[in-house]
Motif scaffolding. Structure first.
Motif, PDB file in Angstrom:
ATOM      1  N   LEU A  24      47.911  43.420  35.438  1.00 32.25           N
ATOM      2  CA  LEU A  24      46.464  43.312  35.271  1.00 32.25           C
ATOM      3  C   LEU A  24      46.102  41.891  34.852  1.00 32.25           C
ATOM      4  O   LEU A  24      46.720  41.320  33.955  1.00 32.25           O
ATOM      5  N   VAL A  25      45.101  41.336  35.511  1.00 35.79           N
ATOM      6  CA  VAL A  25      44.570  40.019  35.180  1.00 35.79           C
ATOM      7  C   VAL A  25      43.083  40.164  34.881  1.00 35.79           C
ATOM      8  O   VAL A  25      42.378  40.902  35.580  1.00 35.79           O
ATOM      9  N   MET A  26      42.618  39.468  33.853  1.00 32.30           N
ATOM     10  CA  MET A  26      41.172  39.408  33.614  1.00 32.30           C
ATOM     11  C   MET A  26      40.789  37.962  33.322  1.00 32.30           C
ATOM     12  O   MET A  26      41.585  37.181  32.796  1.00 32.30           O
ATOM     13  N   ASP A  28      33.940  32.596  40.763  1.00 34.45           N
ATOM     14  CA  ASP A  28      33.930  34.055  40.642  1.00 34.45           C
ATOM     15  C   ASP A  28      34.667  34.699  41.818  1.00 34.45           C
ATOM     16  O   ASP A  28      34.300  34.480  42.981  1.00 34.45           O
ATOM     17  N   GLN A  29      35.719  35.459  41.521  1.00 33.69           N
ATOM     18  CA  GLN A  29      36.529  36.189  42.507  1.00 33.69           C
ATOM     19  C   GLN A  29      37.217  35.266  43.518  1.00 33.69           C
ATOM     20  O   GLN A  29      37.758  35.740  44.524  1.00 33.69           O
ATOM     21  N   LEU A  30      37.246  33.959  43.232  1.00 34.65           N
ATOM     22  CA  LEU A  30      37.791  33.006  44.198  1.00 34.65           C
ATOM     23  C   LEU A  30      39.295  33.152  44.382  1.00 34.65           C
ATOM     24  O   LEU A  30      39.800  33.063  45.505  1.00 34.65           O
ATOM     25  N   TRP A  31      40.037  33.358  43.303  1.00 33.41           N
ATOM     26  CA  TRP A  31      41.502  33.359  43.371  1.00 33.41           C
ATOM     27  C   TRP A  31      42.019  34.456  44.313  1.00 33.41           C
ATOM     28  O   TRP A  31      42.787  34.192  45.237  1.00 33.41           O
ATOM     29  N   ASP A  32      41.581  35.685  44.105  1.00 40.62           N
ATOM     30  CA  ASP A  32      42.045  36.765  44.983  1.00 40.62           C
ATOM     31  C   ASP A  32      41.520  36.589  46.400  1.00 40.62           C
ATOM     32  O   ASP A  32      42.258  36.788  47.382  1.00 40.62           O
ATOM     33  N   THR A  33      40.240  36.204  46.517  1.00 42.28           N
ATOM     34  CA  THR A  33      39.661  35.991  47.847  1.00 42.28           C
ATOM     35  C   THR A  33      40.472  34.973  48.636  1.00 42.28           C
ATOM     36  O   THR A  33      40.795  35.172  49.810  1.00 42.28           O
ATOM     37  N   ARG A  34      40.817  33.878  47.966  1.00 42.92           N
ATOM     38  CA  ARG A  34      41.526  32.811  48.670  1.00 42.92           C
ATOM     39  C   ARG A  34      42.925  33.235  49.082  1.00 42.92           C
ATOM     40  O   ARG A  34      43.389  32.915  50.194  1.00 42.92           O
ATOM     41  N   TRP A  35      43.615  33.971  48.230  1.00 46.76           N
ATOM     42  CA  TRP A  35      44.965  34.402  48.605  1.00 46.76           C
ATOM     43  C   TRP A  35      44.944  35.421  49.737  1.00 46.76           C
ATOM     44  O   TRP A  35      45.827  35.432  50.598  1.00 46.76           O
ATOM     45  N   GLN A  36      43.919  36.253  49.771  1.00 43.31           N
ATOM     46  CA  GLN A  36      43.810  37.174  50.911  1.00 43.31           C
ATOM     47  C   GLN A  36      43.570  36.390  52.199  1.00 43.31           C
ATOM     48  O   GLN A  36      44.075  36.757  53.267  1.00 43.31           O
ATOM     49  N   GLN A  37      42.812  35.291  52.102  1.00 43.61           N
ATOM     50  CA  GLN A  37      42.586  34.445  53.276  1.00 43.61           C
ATOM     51  C   GLN A  37      43.883  33.756  53.703  1.00 43.61           C
ATOM     52  O   GLN A  37      44.173  33.641  54.901  1.00 43.61           O
ATOM     53  N   ILE A  38      44.675  33.314  52.744  1.00 37.75           N
ATOM     54  CA  ILE A  38      45.958  32.685  53.052  1.00 37.75           C
ATOM     55  C   ILE A  38      46.890  33.675  53.744  1.00 37.75           C
ATOM     56  O   ILE A  38      47.554  33.348  54.734  1.00 37.75           O
ATOM     57  N   ILE A  39      46.941  34.887  53.233  1.00 37.04           N
ATOM     58  CA  ILE A  39      47.790  35.918  53.837  1.00 37.04           C
ATOM     59  C   ILE A  39      47.365  36.183  55.277  1.00 37.04           C
ATOM     60  O   ILE A  39      48.196  36.360  56.174  1.00 37.04           O
ATOM     61  N   VAL A  69      32.796  39.933  33.378  1.00 42.24           N
ATOM     62  CA  VAL A  69      34.238  39.993  33.150  1.00 42.24           C
ATOM     63  C   VAL A  69      34.877  40.444  34.456  1.00 42.24           C
ATOM     64  O   VAL A  69      34.588  41.539  34.951  1.00 42.24           O
ATOM     65  N   PHE A  70      35.713  39.586  35.021  1.00 44.19           N
ATOM     66  CA  PHE A  70      36.375  39.886  36.287  1.00 44.19           C
ATOM     67  C   PHE A  70      37.792  40.375  36.025  1.00 44.19           C
ATOM     68  O   PHE A  70      38.444  39.959  35.065  1.00 44.19           O
ATOM     69  N   TYR A  71      38.289  41.241  36.900  1.00 44.90           N
ATOM     70  CA  TYR A  71      39.653  41.746  36.750  1.00 44.90           C
ATOM     71  C   TYR A  71      40.276  41.996  38.116  1.00 44.90           C
ATOM     72  O   TYR A  71      39.589  42.211  39.125  1.00 44.90           O
ATOM     73  N   ALA A  72      41.611  41.915  38.133  1.00 49.96           N
ATOM     74  CA  ALA A  72      42.387  42.209  39.336  1.00 49.96           C
ATOM     75  C   ALA A  72      43.651  42.930  38.889  1.00 49.96           C
ATOM     76  O   ALA A  72      44.344  42.470  37.971  1.00 49.96           O
ATOM     77  N   ALA A  73      43.941  44.057  39.522  1.00 49.01           N
ATOM     78  CA  ALA A  73      45.087  44.878  39.120  1.00 49.01           C
ATOM     79  C   ALA A  73      46.008  45.113  40.311  1.00 49.01           C
ATOM     80  O   ALA A  73      45.552  45.505  41.389  1.00 49.01           O
ATOM     81  N   LEU A  74      47.294  44.848  40.111  1.00 49.74           N
ATOM     82  CA  LEU A  74      48.304  45.124  41.130  1.00 49.74           C
ATOM     83  C   LEU A  74      48.863  46.512  40.874  1.00 49.74           C
ATOM     84  O   LEU A  74      49.529  46.756  39.857  1.00 49.74           O
ATOM     85  N   LEU A  75      48.569  47.439  41.781  1.00 55.26           N
ATOM     86  CA  LEU A  75      48.892  48.850  41.575  1.00 55.26           C
ATOM     87  C   LEU A  75      49.495  49.458  42.838  1.00 55.26           C
ATOM     88  O   LEU A  75      49.229  48.992  43.943  1.00 55.26           O
ATOM     89  N   VAL A 135      46.332  44.763  45.495  1.00 59.43           N
ATOM     90  CA  VAL A 135      45.506  44.214  44.428  1.00 59.43           C
ATOM     91  C   VAL A 135      44.111  44.822  44.485  1.00 59.43           C
ATOM     92  O   VAL A 135      43.379  44.655  45.463  1.00 59.43           O
ATOM     93  N   TYR A 136      43.750  45.535  43.434  1.00 64.02           N
ATOM     94  CA  TYR A 136      42.415  46.102  43.264  1.00 64.02           C
ATOM     95  C   TYR A 136      41.593  45.133  42.414  1.00 64.02           C
ATOM     96  O   TYR A 136      42.112  44.562  41.453  1.00 64.02           O
ATOM     97  N   THR A 137      40.328  44.956  42.738  1.00 63.33           N
ATOM     98  CA  THR A 137      39.511  43.979  42.017  1.00 63.33           C
ATOM     99  C   THR A 137      38.171  44.585  41.593  1.00 63.33           C
ATOM    100  O   THR A 137      37.748  45.632  42.101  1.00 63.33           O
ATOM    101  N   GLY A 138      37.504  43.898  40.681  1.00 66.19           N
ATOM    102  CA  GLY A 138      36.180  44.324  40.252  1.00 66.19           C
ATOM    103  C   GLY A 138      35.673  43.466  39.112  1.00 66.19           C
ATOM    104  O   GLY A 138      36.317  42.495  38.703  1.00 66.19           O
TER     105      GLY A 138
END
Length: 448
Positions: free
Chosen positions: A321-323, A227-238, A360-366, A396-399
């Motif tokens: 948008l990713v879900m 849950d929310q791992l993909w965005d969390t991990r990329w923010q850590q990489i950055i 349902v998880f989502y991430a939006a690049l805005l 990237v906005y998430t929720g």
């Protein structure tokens, strides 16, 4: 799941220059592609390049009779696409590699134009999947191949991995990409690896979107929190700015962390049937959506993170948008013995629904704030978009929103001022399970 001291010391002192280019690779299981044609290799490489991935780390098992043909075709396809490849010798899948076979393969392909060599070294990069028990082989392998050696020996810990075989490693790769229990992923494992390398040898940081496996023939049946791992991990990489990043994986269907396309039905079905799986948990669960934001994440990583509205906005050509979500609510069907965590790794087993939320998880690049709504079974609910980690208005906005007992088709829409900017539709959430077994894998979709 992984003598010749004078020569080893001489080879070990070569480290990456301070200004070496950052690279992102995806771990590719060659054994899962042993029937691939040239066109299929080429297609996957083109998809990876479109996602800003620089190359594949080719996982090859010691006893796989298809290696010769598969590698020849892979390098031909790489030539046609300008894609980079290097070897990851798998010491766990089918036993340890004989060192003469390692030497022969590296020397056969190292001079190839598309074999990856770290900046400033001129040496072919070689890594492993586990194999710390064969660490003593590598001083002589390095002497015979002049390779740049970055093994993945996560199972023995960073300090032991760095010290193995008289510090034979030129750097280290990690496989520690998933959190234990219901907590979120942290960078503590990465900090430990970099400390073991004294911050003067390169580190390959792992990133993965998910983990679920149920393959009885291999004694595997557990999940880790995604849950929310993909965005969390990329923010850590950055934020961490490692020398390299390895995505786990491109095509490991059996562990549900693939970001490449799922092969057509028969090919996928054979894999799960051979492993005695009680269900085919990949066939109707595409993960292509997890590639959608990679160009942005990777550009942020390679440019040092940037931050702020203006710098991030320049990287956003269009809204995306990713879900992702599981189609079976927790406890809808039999868990078939699946545990949260893996007791074989000394982790406390917990019920899987404590680690995977019905949401349902989502991430939006805005490029600016917006509104989000989620429809489940035709009923629309207002969600929330948490601001980007950069602190700016662009990024990237998430929720997420809970299933809350709702079933049916899923759609997520992002709008601003009443106008829909981007929308994604996906398969229905259902209590009807394949063979009566809970599917803990996710579906990940994106738009445009």
């Amino acid at each position: 799941m992984h003598l010749l001291f004078a020569i080893a010391a001489a080879l070990a002192v070569c480290v990456l220059p301070a200004q070496a280019a950052k690279e992102v690779f995806a771990h590719f299981l060659v054994g899962n592609a042993n029937a691939f044609t040239f066109a299929e290799w080429q297609h996957d490489m083109q998809l990876a390049k479109a996602a800003s991935i620089d190359g594949f780390s080719l996982n090859i098992a010691a006893q796989d009779s298809h290696n010769g043909a598969s590698l020849a075709t892979a390098f031909q396809a790489a030539d046609s696409t300008g894609f980079k490849l290097f070897f990851s010798f798998d010491y766990a899948a089918q036993g340890a590699w004989p060192k003469d076979q390692v030497i022969a393969l590296v020397n056969q392909y190292a001079s190839h134009a598309t074999y990856f060599k770290p900046d400033g070294t001129g040496k072919p990069l070689v890594t492993t999947f586990e194999g710390a028990g064969s660490a003593a082989d590598w001083p002589s392998i390095k002497a015979a191949t002049h390779c740049f050696f970055m093994p993945e020996w996560t199972s023995i810990g960073p300090r032991a991995a760095a010290a193995a075989a008289n510090n034979v490693a030129d750097g280290l790769a990690s496989w520690n990409a998933w959190p234990v229990g219901a907590t979120n992923m942290t960078t503590a494992p990465d900090t430990a690896f970099r400390a073991a390398l004294n911050d003067n040898k390169p580190y390959m940081m792992p990133a993965s979107p998910w983990f679920y496996t149920n393959l009885p023939a291999y004694g595997k049946n557990w999940l880790w929190r995604g849950d929310q791992l993909w965005d969390t991990r990329w923010q850590q990489i950055i934020a961490q700015q490692p020398d390299y990043v390895q995505v786990l994986t491109w095509n490991d269907l059996g562990e549900s962390h693939y970001i490449g396309p799922v092969p057509p039905g028969p090919a996928t079905s054979r894999l799960f049937a051979a492993a005695g799986a009680p269900l085919n948990y990949a066939l109707h669960n595409p993960h292509d959506g997890w590639r959608a934001l990679l160009p942005y994440y990777i550009q942020q990583y390679k440019t040092g993170g940037g931050g702020g509205r203006n710098s991030n906005a320049k990287m956003i050509a269009q809204d995306k948008l990713v879900m992702y979500y599981r189609v079976n609510p927790a406890r809808a069907c039999s868990a078939a013995g699946t545990t949260g965590n893996n007791p074989a790794f000394g982790q406390a087993a917990v019920p899987p629904d404590q680690m995977a939320a019905d949401r349902v998880f989502y991430a939006a690049l805005l490029d600016a704030p917006a509104d989000v709504s989620v429809a489940i079974g035709g009923k629309v609910y207002k969600g929330v978009l948490s601001p980007p980690a950069s602190g700016g208005a662009s990024g990237v906005y998430t929720g997420s929103v809970p299933f809350a007992g709702r079933l049916g088709a899923v759609a997520v829409a992002v709008s601003r001022g009443g106008k829909t900017l981007v929308e994604v539709e996906g398969p229905g959430i259902t209590t009807a399970c394949q063979n009566g077994v809970e599917n803990w894998n996710a579906v990940a979709l994106s738009a445009p």
